[in-house]
Write a protein that holds these residues in place. Structure first.
Motif, PDB file in Angstrom:
ATOM      1  N   TYR A  49       0.806  -1.219   0.000  1.00 18.45           N
ATOM      2  CA  TYR A  49       0.000   0.000   0.000  1.00 18.45           C
ATOM      3  C   TYR A  49       0.837   1.267   0.000  1.00 18.45           C
ATOM      4  O   TYR A  49       0.298   2.370   0.032  1.00 18.45           O
ATOM      5  CB  TYR A  49      -0.985  -0.014   1.175  1.00 18.45           C
ATOM      6  CG  TYR A  49      -2.195  -0.858   0.863  1.00 18.45           C
ATOM      7  CD1 TYR A  49      -3.370  -0.284   0.423  1.00 18.45           C
ATOM      8  CD2 TYR A  49      -2.124  -2.247   0.936  1.00 18.45           C
ATOM      9  CE1 TYR A  49      -4.474  -1.051   0.090  1.00 18.45           C
ATOM     10  CE2 TYR A  49      -3.220  -3.036   0.607  1.00 18.45           C
ATOM     11  CZ  TYR A  49      -4.387  -2.430   0.179  1.00 18.45           C
ATOM     12  OH  TYR A  49      -5.468  -3.199  -0.169  1.00 18.45           O
TER      13      TYR A  49
ATOM     14  N   GLU B 120      -0.293   7.761   3.074  1.00 15.93           N
ATOM     15  CA  GLU B 120      -0.905   6.462   2.734  1.00 15.93           C
ATOM     16  C   GLU B 120      -1.622   5.937   3.969  1.00 15.93           C
ATOM     17  O   GLU B 120      -1.072   5.995   5.064  1.00 15.93           O
ATOM     18  CB  GLU B 120       0.143   5.411   2.340  1.00 15.93           C
ATOM     19  CG  GLU B 120       1.250   5.858   1.441  1.00 15.93           C
ATOM     20  CD  GLU B 120       0.792   6.555   0.189  1.00 15.93           C
ATOM     21  OE1 GLU B 120      -0.322   6.292  -0.284  1.00 15.93           O
ATOM     22  OE2 GLU B 120       1.558   7.385  -0.307  1.00 15.93           O
TER      23      GLU B 120
ATOM     24  N   ILE C  66      -3.918   2.525   5.474  1.00 16.90           N
ATOM     25  CA  ILE C  66      -4.492   1.193   5.229  1.00 16.90           C
ATOM     26  C   ILE C  66      -5.260   0.726   6.459  1.00 16.90           C
ATOM     27  O   ILE C  66      -4.985   1.151   7.574  1.00 16.90           O
ATOM     28  CB  ILE C  66      -3.416   0.134   4.893  1.00 16.90           C
ATOM     29  CG1 ILE C  66      -2.348   0.074   5.990  1.00 16.90           C
ATOM     30  CG2 ILE C  66      -2.802   0.383   3.548  1.00 16.90           C
ATOM     31  CD1 ILE C  66      -1.397  -1.082   5.808  1.00 16.90           C
TER      32      ILE C  66
END
Ligand code: FRU
Length: 521
Positions: A295, A437, A439
């Motif tokens: 990711y 980012e 996740i």
């Protein structure tokens, strides 16, 4: 755009001497530069992208890689070459396969991505003994940078990869398409045949071919148009993996490169879990939502090593730690781009189905040096952190990396793990670089586990024993670092204005940190 090469190609080809193109004898001043990863592979100088043909042979791991021998941006694609005995200390060898011109047509052929196999029974008839190394790569034919056609070609080496000869009857597979590339070849024991998987990128299609001699190939199956088709498909790979928590069971995985989970502005990797019958691959659930390998923004073109000995039995993937969106501009010199740490792959049965798990190869723990205890004064930011937190639902974690005025945040709270590189140092070289980012990450038995590898300009995070991974580049202003670990919700950003919510709780955190020794000494 990516395939445009600088106009002075012919001139450059003529003026570069062999020793200048051969980074095998790099002066020892290399590998001390600002941002230079100390335990991730990068060539001494010049541009690299995809890892190519990773293979184990006679006590050596070989890594070939997309390489520009003439510059530090994409162009003149050739295969660089390095060898290692432990997957971590690499010795760069002379370029294995170089771009070559065709004087008759004025065309030129670049060596695009591909595979190396060990032809153990001389099935190709090209080995001087009963075995040799065979490279199968995409021959990318262009005129002045304008792509004309792509087909697959073969080269062979009878001296452990030190020198290579192109097969005189190339190409070995041509379907008359402009885009047709990235062959992955492996030996399929049940049918005693060679299998090639490669992509027609713009059709989101993987094709499978079979062969008995590595030279004549026939189409055996196709797979495609499912999963994430938001960006062209590249670099497929297919391998069988054990399911960690289902003893004795295994499944096939088809992985490939394309769009990023955050959208097609960036590149990333996805995978499918299913079965391979010797002819084609079928996904268990063709309508499943896309599954992504990593990711972070910086993991692409990952491919697994061929010919790992049976006694070892691991499936090991190595990827390119960069992204096409900004890759040609990252502020490093005289090299540009590095590879990820090699990762051991497996599958795990989870509440969401069978998913990929990845962890750094076990060899990495041999590089652990001094345990870090003074987090205010870290001299050298090549290190590893192992963190475990008890998550009772109200706790969080912030790992704050401070390099002079720059700050990078790794945070976990409310079942989300994020990496924020928006203030991490030099983010100005491309407007798409600064990013956060995020996740989903759920505690397992009320615990969140993180293994964080920090290496000058690369951060790789493996969460919950590799159920999720994030590989990110960052370019902090200095190699010295202060590290702050905080529990609760305090550090970044404070979620609540109620001060009692923002108590720095360290009682539920276990932390160990080590310096990681350089592999370039
Ligand atoms: C992936 C890729 C491959 C191609 C190579 C060219 O990053 O575009 O599809 O073979 O790079 O350098």
């Amino acid at each position: 755009m990516k395939y445009l090469i600088p106009g002075l190609f012919v001139l450059l080809m003529a003026s570069c001497s062999k020793s200048e193109t051969n980074s095998g004898d790099a002066p020892i001043t290399y590998y001390h530069e600002k941002y230079r990863p100390q335990f991730h592979f990068s060539p001494a100088k010049g541009w690299t992208n995809d890892p190519n043909g990773p293979v184990y042979f006679n006590g050596e791991y070989h890594l070939f890689f997309q390489y520009n021998p003439y510059g530090d941006t994409w162009g003149h694609m050739s295969w660089g070459h390095a060898v290692s005995k432990d997957l971590l200390h690499w010795e760069e060898l002379p370029v294995a396969l170089t771009e070559y011109p065709d004087p008759a047509t004025g065309d030129s052929t670049m060596i695009f991505s591909g595979t190396v196999v060990i032809d153990k029974n001389n099935s190709s008839g090209l080995c001087q003994s009963n075995e040799c190394m065979i490279a199968i790569y995409t021959s990318h034919v262009h005129k002045g940078g304008e792509g004309k056609t792509q087909h697959q070609s073969l080269a062979y080496s009878n001296d452990k990869g030190r020198t290579w000869k192109r097969y005189e009857k190339n190409p070995i597979l041509d379907i008359q398409r402009k885009d047709f590339r990235d062959p992955k070849v492996f030996w399929y024991e049940p049918n005693k045949s060679w299998i090639m998987a490669l992509v027609i990128p713009d059709l989101f299609k993987v094709q499978f071919y079979k062969s008995s001699n590595l030279k004549d190939w026939s189409l055996s199956g196709e797979f495609g148009n499912i999963g994430d088709t938001l960006r062209i498909w590249e670099c497929p790979d297919i391998y069988q993996l054990p399911i960690d928590n289902e003893s004795g069971k295994s499944k096939w995985v088809l992985s490939l490169s394309g769009s990023h989970p955050a959208g097609p502005k960036f590149v990333g990797m996805q995978y499918f879990v299913g079965e391979f019958d010797g002819a084609t691959f079928k996904a268990d659930d063709p309508r499943q939502k896309p599954l992504y390998v990593d990711y972070g923004k910086d993991f692409y073109a990952g491919i697994v090593f061929n010919n790992i000995p049976k006694e070892d039995g691991r499936t090991i993937m190595i990827g390119w730690a960069n992204n096409w969106t900004y890759g040609n501009q990252i502020p490093t010199s005289p090299w540009r781009s590095a590879m990820s740490v090699p990762r051991e792959l497996s599958l795990r049965k989870t509440a969401e189905g069978i998913q990929l798990a990845q962890r750094p190869v076990r060899e990495l723990s041999m590089l652990r040096g001094k345990e870090i205890t003074d987090f205010e004064n870290i001299e050298n930011n090549s290190m590893e952190l192992e963190i475990e937190i008890e998550d009772d639902g109200s706790t969080g974690l912030s790992i704050v990396l401070k390099n002079d005025s720059a700050t990078t945040y790794i945070s976990y709270r409310a079942n989300e793990l994020s990496v924020d590189r928006t203030t991490s140092g030099d983010v100005s070289f491309n407007k798409e670089f600064a990013s956060i980012e995020t996740i989903k990450l759920k505690p397992i038995d009320n615990k969140i586990k993180l293994r964080v590898l920090i290496d000058q300009s690369i951060i790789e995070i493996f969460a919950n024993d590799g159920e999720q991974s994030i590989c990110e580049q960052y370019f902090p202003p200095s190699g010295k670092m202060k590290l702050k670990i905080a529990g609760g919700w305090t550090i970044y950003p404070p979620l609540s204005t109620n001060p009692t919510d923002n108590i720095d709780r360290l009682d539920n955190i276990k932390l160990k940190a080590w310096e990681i020794k350089s592999t370039w000494q």
